[in-house]
Structures are given as structure tokens and as C-alpha cells.
Write a protein that holds these residues in place. Structure first.
Motif, PDB file in Angstrom:
ATOM      1  N   LEU A  37      42.999 -27.871  30.777  1.00 55.48           N
ATOM      2  CA  LEU A  37      43.311 -27.378  29.256  1.00 55.48           C
ATOM      3  C   LEU A  37      43.424 -28.655  28.493  1.00 55.48           C
ATOM      4  O   LEU A  37      43.106 -28.384  27.271  1.00 55.48           O
ATOM      5  CB  LEU A  37      44.397 -26.135  29.386  1.00 55.48           C
ATOM      6  CG  LEU A  37      44.347 -25.033  29.999  1.00 55.48           C
ATOM      7  CD1 LEU A  37      45.845 -24.376  30.149  1.00 55.48           C
ATOM      8  CD2 LEU A  37      43.290 -24.095  29.534  1.00 55.48           C
ATOM      9  N   VAL A  38      44.023 -29.584  28.932  1.00 51.96           N
ATOM     10  CA  VAL A  38      44.161 -30.671  27.985  1.00 51.96           C
ATOM     11  C   VAL A  38      42.906 -31.270  27.706  1.00 51.96           C
ATOM     12  O   VAL A  38      42.521 -31.694  26.536  1.00 51.96           O
ATOM     13  CB  VAL A  38      45.109 -31.830  28.891  1.00 51.96           C
ATOM     14  CG1 VAL A  38      45.011 -33.171  28.022  1.00 51.96           C
ATOM     15  CG2 VAL A  38      46.454 -31.363  28.926  1.00 51.96           C
ATOM     16  N   VAL A  39      41.873 -31.165  28.526  1.00 51.84           N
ATOM     17  CA  VAL A  39      40.534 -32.086  28.428  1.00 51.84           C
ATOM     18  C   VAL A  39      39.808 -30.997  27.339  1.00 51.84           C
ATOM     19  O   VAL A  39      39.412 -31.432  26.222  1.00 51.84           O
ATOM     20  CB  VAL A  39      39.606 -31.951  29.573  1.00 51.84           C
ATOM     21  CG1 VAL A  39      38.307 -32.320  29.153  1.00 51.84           C
ATOM     22  CG2 VAL A  39      40.170 -33.141  30.527  1.00 51.84           C
ATOM     23  N   LYS A  40      40.032 -29.842  27.450  1.00 54.98           N
ATOM     24  CA  LYS A  40      39.060 -28.830  26.626  1.00 54.98           C
ATOM     25  C   LYS A  40      39.969 -28.535  25.336  1.00 54.98           C
ATOM     26  O   LYS A  40      39.100 -28.682  24.164  1.00 54.98           O
ATOM     27  CB  LYS A  40      39.177 -27.377  27.255  1.00 54.98           C
ATOM     28  CG  LYS A  40      38.505 -26.257  26.419  1.00 54.98           C
ATOM     29  CD  LYS A  40      38.193 -25.049  27.136  1.00 54.98           C
ATOM     30  CE  LYS A  40      37.531 -24.088  26.179  1.00 54.98           C
ATOM     31  NZ  LYS A  40      37.515 -22.715  27.139  1.00 54.98           N
ATOM     32  N   HIS A  41      41.227 -28.550  25.158  1.00 55.85           N
ATOM     33  CA  HIS A  41      41.905 -28.094  23.895  1.00 55.85           C
ATOM     34  C   HIS A  41      42.576 -29.317  23.295  1.00 55.85           C
ATOM     35  O   HIS A  41      42.546 -29.293  21.863  1.00 55.85           O
ATOM     36  CB  HIS A  41      42.974 -27.268  24.118  1.00 55.85           C
ATOM     37  CG  HIS A  41      42.272 -25.690  24.688  1.00 55.85           C
ATOM     38  ND1 HIS A  41      41.750 -24.875  23.836  1.00 55.85           N
ATOM     39  CD2 HIS A  41      42.343 -25.117  25.902  1.00 55.85           C
ATOM     40  CE1 HIS A  41      41.196 -23.615  24.718  1.00 55.85           C
ATOM     41  NE2 HIS A  41      41.564 -23.861  25.694  1.00 55.85           N
ATOM     42  N   VAL A  42      42.858 -30.319  23.800  1.00 57.28           N
ATOM     43  CA  VAL A  42      43.603 -31.529  23.062  1.00 57.28           C
ATOM     44  C   VAL A  42      42.595 -32.421  23.170  1.00 57.28           C
ATOM     45  O   VAL A  42      42.684 -33.386  21.942  1.00 57.28           O
ATOM     46  CB  VAL A  42      44.902 -32.081  24.018  1.00 57.28           C
ATOM     47  CG1 VAL A  42      45.324 -33.232  23.492  1.00 57.28           C
ATOM     48  CG2 VAL A  42      45.910 -31.090  24.062  1.00 57.28           C
ATOM     49  N   LYS A  44      39.408 -32.392  23.217  1.00 54.49           N
ATOM     50  CA  LYS A  44      38.090 -31.811  22.698  1.00 54.49           C
ATOM     51  C   LYS A  44      37.044 -32.095  23.457  1.00 54.49           C
ATOM     52  O   LYS A  44      35.980 -32.503  22.941  1.00 54.49           O
ATOM     53  CB  LYS A  44      37.769 -32.076  21.362  1.00 54.49           C
ATOM     54  CG  LYS A  44      39.020 -31.806  20.433  1.00 54.49           C
ATOM     55  CD  LYS A  44      39.342 -30.323  20.381  1.00 54.49           C
ATOM     56  CE  LYS A  44      40.623 -30.043  19.548  1.00 54.49           C
ATOM     57  NZ  LYS A  44      40.996 -28.597  19.456  1.00 54.49           N
ATOM     58  N   GLY A  45      36.977 -32.033  24.843  1.00 54.49           N
ATOM     59  CA  GLY A  45      35.814 -32.479  25.854  1.00 54.49           C
ATOM     60  C   GLY A  45      34.560 -31.676  25.700  1.00 54.49           C
ATOM     61  O   GLY A  45      33.570 -32.097  25.743  1.00 54.49           O
ATOM     62  N   THR A  46      34.776 -30.393  25.149  1.00 52.70           N
ATOM     63  CA  THR A  46      33.641 -29.451  25.072  1.00 52.70           C
ATOM     64  C   THR A  46      32.880 -29.934  24.103  1.00 52.70           C
ATOM     65  O   THR A  46      31.467 -30.169  24.091  1.00 52.70           O
ATOM     66  CB  THR A  46      34.029 -28.103  24.960  1.00 52.70           C
ATOM     67  OG1 THR A  46      34.727 -27.645  26.105  1.00 52.70           O
ATOM     68  CG2 THR A  46      32.745 -27.190  24.891  1.00 52.70           C
ATOM     69  N   TRP A  47      33.269 -30.352  22.955  1.00 54.41           N
ATOM     70  CA  TRP A  47      32.821 -30.902  21.549  1.00 54.41           C
ATOM     71  C   TRP A  47      32.121 -32.244  21.779  1.00 54.41           C
ATOM     72  O   TRP A  47      30.828 -32.397  21.342  1.00 54.41           O
ATOM     73  CB  TRP A  47      33.794 -30.997  20.508  1.00 54.41           C
ATOM     74  CG  TRP A  47      34.367 -29.498  19.964  1.00 54.41           C
ATOM     75  CD1 TRP A  47      35.396 -28.712  20.137  1.00 54.41           C
ATOM     76  CD2 TRP A  47      33.579 -28.601  19.209  1.00 54.41           C
ATOM     77  NE1 TRP A  47      35.389 -27.676  19.710  1.00 54.41           N
ATOM     78  CE2 TRP A  47      34.314 -27.425  19.202  1.00 54.41           C
ATOM     79  CE3 TRP A  47      32.380 -28.856  18.528  1.00 54.41           C
ATOM     80  CZ2 TRP A  47      33.858 -26.489  18.228  1.00 54.41           C
ATOM     81  CZ3 TRP A  47      32.128 -27.632  17.597  1.00 54.41           C
ATOM     82  CH2 TRP A  47      32.749 -26.417  17.358  1.00 54.41           C
TER      83      TRP A  47
END
Length: 223
Positions: A37-42, A44-47
């Protein structure tokens, strides 16, 4: 446990706590943020991944339009893919370190946040210093719990990052970030806060903290 921020926790009498709890105080919950969740939401790994995909597609299209040989186009795309892999790998590593070095604790009297990848710190937040508690949902039962502090208490946004609510630079709000069971933790924290307020006020009332995402009601002293 009178200190507001402690900078070392090499020797912890209780995991996540800089000292023994006073008599009568008990641990209600302990947990860590999720690296995923840290990678995705903090972070912004997806972006960031999508950005490199766009760059690779642009390099391929531009190479074809310019009449470059296939080998040159493939090399450019491969370089971008390699950079993307490196960047995302570093983000994953940092998120893993955040998860491993962080331990949140909710007791019957306070919230304690032990964190720090490079510089270890322990943040001690008695309920008397917390003004509002807000739950920001990240999907399903996951979420981040932000705590606005009462007047007279302030933290450094940079020192607290990433365990802080985004874009609140003037009044940083320490946060229990990226919790896989945020709803359950919010319920525990809200109940403990309400009981703490009730013990110090004969007529507590409930209110909802203003939040653009979602909020957790909590008890405050009667006016």
C-alpha cells in the motif's frame, strides 16, 4: 513516557515503545503499514510505472516516425524499461524498509509511532494532544488514520514523512499510514479516545472531524 519525540529506540523494553507503560495503561493494538500500500498510495508506484510506459511508447513511435533502425528503437525502449525497473525496485525497497522499521501502538492513553528508515524516532502522542481523528479509505478495509493536533503542538512535515497526512504543511497531521485493517484500528482508537475524554469530562459529546475523504467521530470535552 513523557517525551514528545525520542530519537533512538535501540533498546525497547516493549517493542514499539521507548519505555514501560504507566500503571493502569494497556496496549490495545499494534501494527505496521503495508509495503504494498505504501508503494501504491504514498510513493505513487502505479503512476510512475505508467509514466515510463508512456515514455517507452513515445520512444517507439518517434523512432518509427524518424525512420530509425529497429535495433536503435529497441535499444531506446529497453533503456527506458530498465530505468523503470530500477525506479520501481527502489520504491519497493524503500516501502519494505518503511514497513520493517515502523511499529504503531495504540494504548488506552496514547498513540505511539516508532518509525524512521534513516533516522529512527519514536513519536509519543497522548490523547490530550490529539484534536481530531480522520480515516481516509484506500479501498476495502484499508486506509490511513490522520490525527490533527491541538493548538500548541506541532511537528515537522519533512521529519514525519511519510507518516503524515499529505498536503497539510502548515499544520502537519501525524498519520498511521497504509493500514490493511484501518477500519478496525479506527474503531479501537475512537473507542479509546472516547473513554479517555469521558474520564475527564462529566458531559462528553461526539462530533465528526471535517475530512474530504472520510471521518471517524470521537469524543471531545463538553463546552
Amino acid at each position: 513516557m513523557k517525551q514528545f519525540v525520542a530519537r533512538e529506540h535501540e533498546i525497547e523494553p516493549i517493542p514499539g515503545l521507548p519505555g514501560h507503560l504507566p500503571a493502569g495503561e494497556e496496549i490495545l493494538w499494534q501494527g505496521r503499514p503495508s509495503a504494498r500500500l505504501v508503494v501504491k498510495h504514498v510513493l505513487k508506484g502505479t503512476w510512475i510505472g505508467a509514466y515510463f510506459v508512456i515514455l517507452a511508447l513515445w520512444a517507439a513511435v518517434a523512432g518509427v516516425a524518424d525512420g530509425q533502425p529497429a535495433g536503435g528503437i529497441l535499444f531506446s525502449v529497453a533503456v527506458l524499461i530498465g530505468l523503470a525497473g530500477l525506479a520501481l525496485g527502489l520504491l519497493e525497497l524503500f516501502a519494505w524498509a518503511v514497513e520493517r522499521t515502523t511499529l504503531y501502538t495504540v494504548t488506552s492513553e496514547r498513540v505511539v509511532m516508532r518509525f524512521g528508515v534513516a533516522l529512527s524516532m519514536t513519536l509519543n502522542l497522548p490523547f490530550s494532544q490529539i484534536d481530531t481523528v480522520a480515516l481516509g479509505r484506500l479501498g476495502g478495509k484499508t486506509g490511513t488514520i490522520a490525527m490533527a493536533l491541538r493548538k500548541g503542538y506541532r511537528l515537522s512535515w519533512m521529519v514525519q514523512w511519510p507518516h503524515v497526512r499529505g498536503w497539510r504543511f502548515a499544520s502537519p497531521e501525524p498519520s498511521l499510514i497504509c493500514l490493511p485493517d484501518a477500519e478496525a484500528v479506527a474503531a479501537v482508537l475512537t473507542l479509546a479516545y472516547g473513554q479517555h475524554a469521558s474520564a475527564r469530562s462529566g458531559h462528553p459529546r461526539l462530533r465528526v472531524a471535517a475530512n474530504s475523504v472520510d471521518t471517524v467521530p470521537h469524543a471531545v470535552d463538553a463546552e
